[in-house]
Write a protein that holds these residues in place. Sequence first.
Motif, PDB file in Angstrom:
ATOM      1  N   ALA A  50       0.941  -1.007   0.097  1.00 23.27           N
ATOM      2  CA  ALA A  50       0.324   0.000  -0.019  1.00 23.27           C
ATOM      3  C   ALA A  50       1.412   1.728  -0.244  1.00 23.27           C
ATOM      4  CB  ALA A  50      -0.886  -0.239   1.275  1.00 23.27           C
ATOM      5  N   SER A  51       2.068   1.164   0.551  1.00 20.63           N
ATOM      6  CA  SER A  51       2.984   2.751   0.589  1.00 20.63           C
ATOM      7  C   SER A  51       3.806   2.444  -0.385  1.00 20.63           C
ATOM      8  CB  SER A  51       3.673   1.241   1.961  1.00 20.63           C
ATOM      9  OG  SER A  51       2.910   1.919   2.897  1.00 20.63           O
ATOM     10  N   LEU A  52       3.642   1.898  -1.112  1.00 21.38           N
ATOM     11  CA  LEU A  52       4.701   1.523  -2.174  1.00 21.38           C
ATOM     12  C   LEU A  52       3.371   2.098  -3.873  1.00 21.38           C
ATOM     13  CD1 LEU A  52       6.957  -1.569  -2.221  1.00 21.38           C
ATOM     14  CD2 LEU A  52       7.537   1.120  -2.248  1.00 21.38           C
ATOM     15  N   LEU A  53       2.627   2.038  -3.429  1.00 23.72           N
ATOM     16  CA  LEU A  53       1.064   1.937  -4.622  1.00 23.72           C
ATOM     17  C   LEU A  53       1.089   4.190  -4.943  1.00 23.72           C
ATOM     18  CD1 LEU A  53      -1.117  -0.954  -4.640  1.00 23.72           C
ATOM     19  CD2 LEU A  53       1.070  -0.672  -6.212  1.00 23.72           C
ATOM     20  N   ALA A  54       1.080   3.994  -2.764  1.00 20.44           N
ATOM     21  CA  ALA A  54       0.530   5.527  -2.602  1.00 20.44           C
ATOM     22  C   ALA A  54       1.554   5.553  -1.793  1.00 20.44           C
ATOM     23  CB  ALA A  54      -0.886   6.081  -2.764  1.00 20.44           C
ATOM     24  N   ARG A  55       2.234   6.475  -2.033  1.00 19.63           N
ATOM     25  CA  ARG A  55       3.292   7.099  -0.573  1.00 19.63           C
ATOM     26  C   ARG A  55       3.594   8.155   0.058  1.00 19.63           C
ATOM     27  NH1 ARG A  55       4.033   5.584  -5.687  1.00 19.63           N
ATOM     28  NH2 ARG A  55       4.268   7.691  -7.042  1.00 19.63           N
ATOM     29  N   GLY A  56       2.296   8.444   0.179  1.00 14.79           N
ATOM     30  CA  GLY A  56       2.435  10.086   0.971  1.00 14.79           C
ATOM     31  C   GLY A  56       2.964   9.431   2.304  1.00 14.79           C
ATOM     32  N   ARG A  57       3.308   8.506   2.938  1.00 18.34           N
ATOM     33  CA  ARG A  57       4.379   7.869   4.242  1.00 18.34           C
ATOM     34  C   ARG A  57       5.934   7.662   4.303  1.00 18.34           C
ATOM     35  NH1 ARG A  57      -1.387   7.336   5.798  1.00 18.34           N
ATOM     36  NH2 ARG A  57      -1.795   8.978   7.066  1.00 18.34           N
ATOM     37  N   MET A  58       6.330   8.250   3.119  1.00 19.40           N
ATOM     38  CA  MET A  58       7.588   6.814   2.552  1.00 19.40           C
ATOM     39  C   MET A  58       8.554   7.806   3.067  1.00 19.40           C
ATOM     40  SD  MET A  58       7.673   3.462   2.335  1.00 19.40           S
ATOM     41  CE  MET A  58       6.854   3.491   3.768  1.00 19.40           C
ATOM     42  N   GLU A  66      13.750  11.935  -2.066  1.00 21.16           N
ATOM     43  CA  GLU A  66      14.408  12.917  -3.990  1.00 21.16           C
ATOM     44  C   GLU A  66      13.286  13.969  -4.861  1.00 21.16           C
ATOM     45  OE1 GLU A  66      18.120  10.545  -4.211  1.00 21.16           O
ATOM     46  OE2 GLU A  66      18.750  10.598  -2.257  1.00 21.16           O
ATOM     47  N   GLY A  67      12.303  13.009  -4.601  1.00 20.72           N
ATOM     48  CA  GLY A  67      11.711  13.117  -5.639  1.00 20.72           C
ATOM     49  C   GLY A  67      11.575  12.170  -7.457  1.00 20.72           C
ATOM     50  N   ARG A  68      12.472  11.172  -6.412  1.00 25.59           N
ATOM     51  CA  ARG A  68      13.467   9.828  -8.139  1.00 25.59           C
ATOM     52  C   ARG A  68      11.286   9.085  -8.418  1.00 25.59           C
ATOM     53  NH1 ARG A  68      17.195   7.715  -7.360  1.00 25.59           N
ATOM     54  NH2 ARG A  68      17.474   7.743  -5.531  1.00 25.59           N
ATOM     55  N   LEU A  69      11.057   9.138  -7.321  1.00 22.10           N
ATOM     56  CA  LEU A  69       9.991   7.809  -6.917  1.00 22.10           C
ATOM     57  C   LEU A  69       9.223   8.133  -8.371  1.00 22.10           C
ATOM     58  CD1 LEU A  69       9.774   4.744  -6.517  1.00 22.10           C
ATOM     59  CD2 LEU A  69       9.371   4.805  -4.701  1.00 22.10           C
ATOM     60  N   LEU A  70       9.092   7.592  -9.591  1.00 24.12           N
ATOM     61  CA  LEU A  70       8.006   8.519  -9.927  1.00 24.12           C
ATOM     62  C   LEU A  70       6.710   7.521 -10.195  1.00 24.12           C
ATOM     63  CD1 LEU A  70       9.581   8.721 -13.331  1.00 24.12           C
ATOM     64  CD2 LEU A  70       9.358   9.918 -11.431  1.00 24.12           C
ATOM     65  N   ASP A  71       6.698   6.130 -10.075  1.00 18.80           N
ATOM     66  CA  ASP A  71       5.204   5.251  -9.683  1.00 18.80           C
ATOM     67  C   ASP A  71       5.527   4.147  -8.983  1.00 18.80           C
ATOM     68  OD1 ASP A  71       2.666   5.118 -10.158  1.00 18.80           O
ATOM     69  OD2 ASP A  71       2.791   4.802 -12.537  1.00 18.80           O
ATOM     70  N   GLY A  72       4.204   3.338  -8.232  1.00 21.09           N
ATOM     71  CA  GLY A  72       4.637   1.767  -8.209  1.00 21.09           C
ATOM     72  C   GLY A  72       3.009   0.949  -8.312  1.00 21.09           C
ATOM     73  N   PHE A  73       2.831   0.455  -9.766  1.00 17.43           N
ATOM     74  CA  PHE A  73       1.766  -0.275  -9.145  1.00 17.43           C
ATOM     75  C   PHE A  73       2.223  -2.074  -9.896  1.00 17.43           C
ATOM     76  CE2 PHE A  73       4.453   1.145 -13.359  1.00 17.43           C
ATOM     77  CZ  PHE A  73       5.108  -0.160 -13.754  1.00 17.43           C
ATOM     78  N   LEU A  74       1.207  -2.487  -9.322  1.00 16.12           N
ATOM     79  CA  LEU A  74       1.097  -4.139  -9.102  1.00 16.12           C
ATOM     80  C   LEU A  74       1.120  -4.524 -11.496  1.00 16.12           C
ATOM     81  CD1 LEU A  74      -1.976  -4.865  -6.768  1.00 16.12           C
ATOM     82  CD2 LEU A  74       0.963  -4.753  -6.134  1.00 16.12           C
ATOM     83  N   ARG A  75       1.587  -5.822 -10.969  1.00 16.69           N
ATOM     84  CA  ARG A  75       1.929  -7.108 -12.509  1.00 16.69           C
ATOM     85  C   ARG A  75       1.581  -7.795 -11.692  1.00 16.69           C
ATOM     86  NH1 ARG A  75       7.079  -4.968 -14.586  1.00 16.69           N
ATOM     87  NH2 ARG A  75       6.341  -3.021 -16.403  1.00 16.69           N
ATOM     88  N   PRO A  76       0.935  -8.088 -13.409  1.00 14.94           N
ATOM     89  CA  PRO A  76       1.091  -9.547 -13.013  1.00 14.94           C
ATOM     90  C   PRO A  76       2.195  -9.926 -11.527  1.00 14.94           C
ATOM     91  CG  PRO A  76       1.031  -8.857 -15.130  1.00 14.94           C
ATOM     92  CD  PRO A  76       1.327  -7.903 -14.683  1.00 14.94           C
TER      93      PRO A  76
END
Length: 478
Positions: A50-58, A66-76
Amino acid sequence: MGIGDWADGLIDGIERAGRDAAAWFEPTLRLGVTGLSGAGKTVFITALVASLLARGRMRLLSAEAEGRLLDGFLRPQPDRQVPRFAYEAHIAALSAAAPAWPESTRQVSQLRVALRYRPAGVLGALAGPSVLNLDIVDYPGEWLLDLPLIEQDYETWSRQALALADSPARREAAEPWRAALATADAAAPHDDPVAEALAQAWTGYLSRCREAGFFALTPGRFLMPGDLAGSPALTFAPLSKTRQAPSGSLYAEMQARYEAYKRAVIKPFFRDHFARLDRQVVLVDALDALARGPRALGDLTATMAEALTCFRHGQSSWLDRILGARRIDRILFAASKADHLHHEQHARLAALVDAVLADAAHRAAFRGAEVRATALAAIRATAAQEIRHDGARLALVRGHRLSDRREAAVFPGELPDDPAALLAGLAADGPGSAPADWPGASYAAVRFAPPRWDPETGGPPHIRLDTALEYLIGDKLE
Ligand SMILES: Nc1nc2c(ncn2[C@@H]2O[C@H](COP(=O)(O)OP(=O)(O)O)[C@@H](O)[C@H]2O)c(=O)[nH]1
Ligand SMILES: [Mg+2]
């Protein structure tokens, strides 16, 4: 393998490549999450994802800061034979109107999260975003306890398992087992119902031990059969060697089943799952063991030492051969559920896990892996509070009790300031002979309900989950 199988394999490969073409060139990191039953694996993985999909608390994950993590999503799911970690069901339970803890799973499962990030430095600015596939593998720590069985024959395993069942601490839990054993004749012809009754009695003994707070329980798969429930490889029990055990006897059949268990259950787990891990988190509910008393804490310490032999060289020649040059290069030992304690005591909690593991950690290096100990809460269910009581200052935690959802402030007890000395004292008493209660101290074991939180704003509130993640994958996002 026939042509048909071969062609199927090929089509399968093409299909997957088409769907996920880029994934072929993307690095993958396999993160193992383990711990004994109830240590907090399911909650940890759910909160992490959950924290990687929406990173408000990381904030303490540097790629995020550093603002470099652009996106997190689940893969098959990349491995079709492995059950998928039930992320959606777990998050639904946690974010319901009346939040509930997720159901515990009882077998290995896996989930792939892809992280799109901009590499650090000049290169990142020039080359554009990269993707890291993070494969999270959840498996019961109990399964690690089966490793020594690979190099043990049935006679040796039986002797040790029967002696442990006769030890003073376990004698009561083993009562029904002993009654069942007394009626069995190892030299008599094998009979399925007899074997089943013995296996059931042994499983019953193991589960009573578990309820009493013991963890050293082999075979590890009996309490967590996964999809193997009822299979003959799981239908055996220890027997003393008899003078006569002709082929076709109960003893001979039990021996054959024990060997089948090693071949069909233990080895595939180590080969297909364990040997492929790059990094590892070991969760330990040290506080719960402390609250249960000296005996439980001593058993936890001994069990962890046993489980962790899997991470060390030279403990099993079979495993060394399977692993070859592959190795896990970072291990994080984490005391889970740190939100049960005021933050003033977190350092002591980390020291307690460190002491629980010291024996295992220091006797030999973990195959050259870097090792760190911490205290964390994957989900923070409490808030800290200080009060004055009889002129003294008490550091409490406040949350909603799970039993009745009423708000309660809890003083969980003062953690020992020298846990290493405490454990040395327990070890001196010898296995199983430690007293059941602490003289002059008591610890409250309270379960709190999970907090309400808005999933839009990020993962659930936590304690040091981001620091843990920085240690586990931060360097792979540089
Ligand atoms: N307060 C709190 N409780 C937790 C936390 N993690 C786990 N728990 C509790 O421990 C129980 C077992 O956790 P779970 O993840 O299912 O353990 P597993 O058997 O290792 O997968 C949960 O139902 C919660 O009650 C945490 O971070 N904070
Ligand atoms: Mg679980």
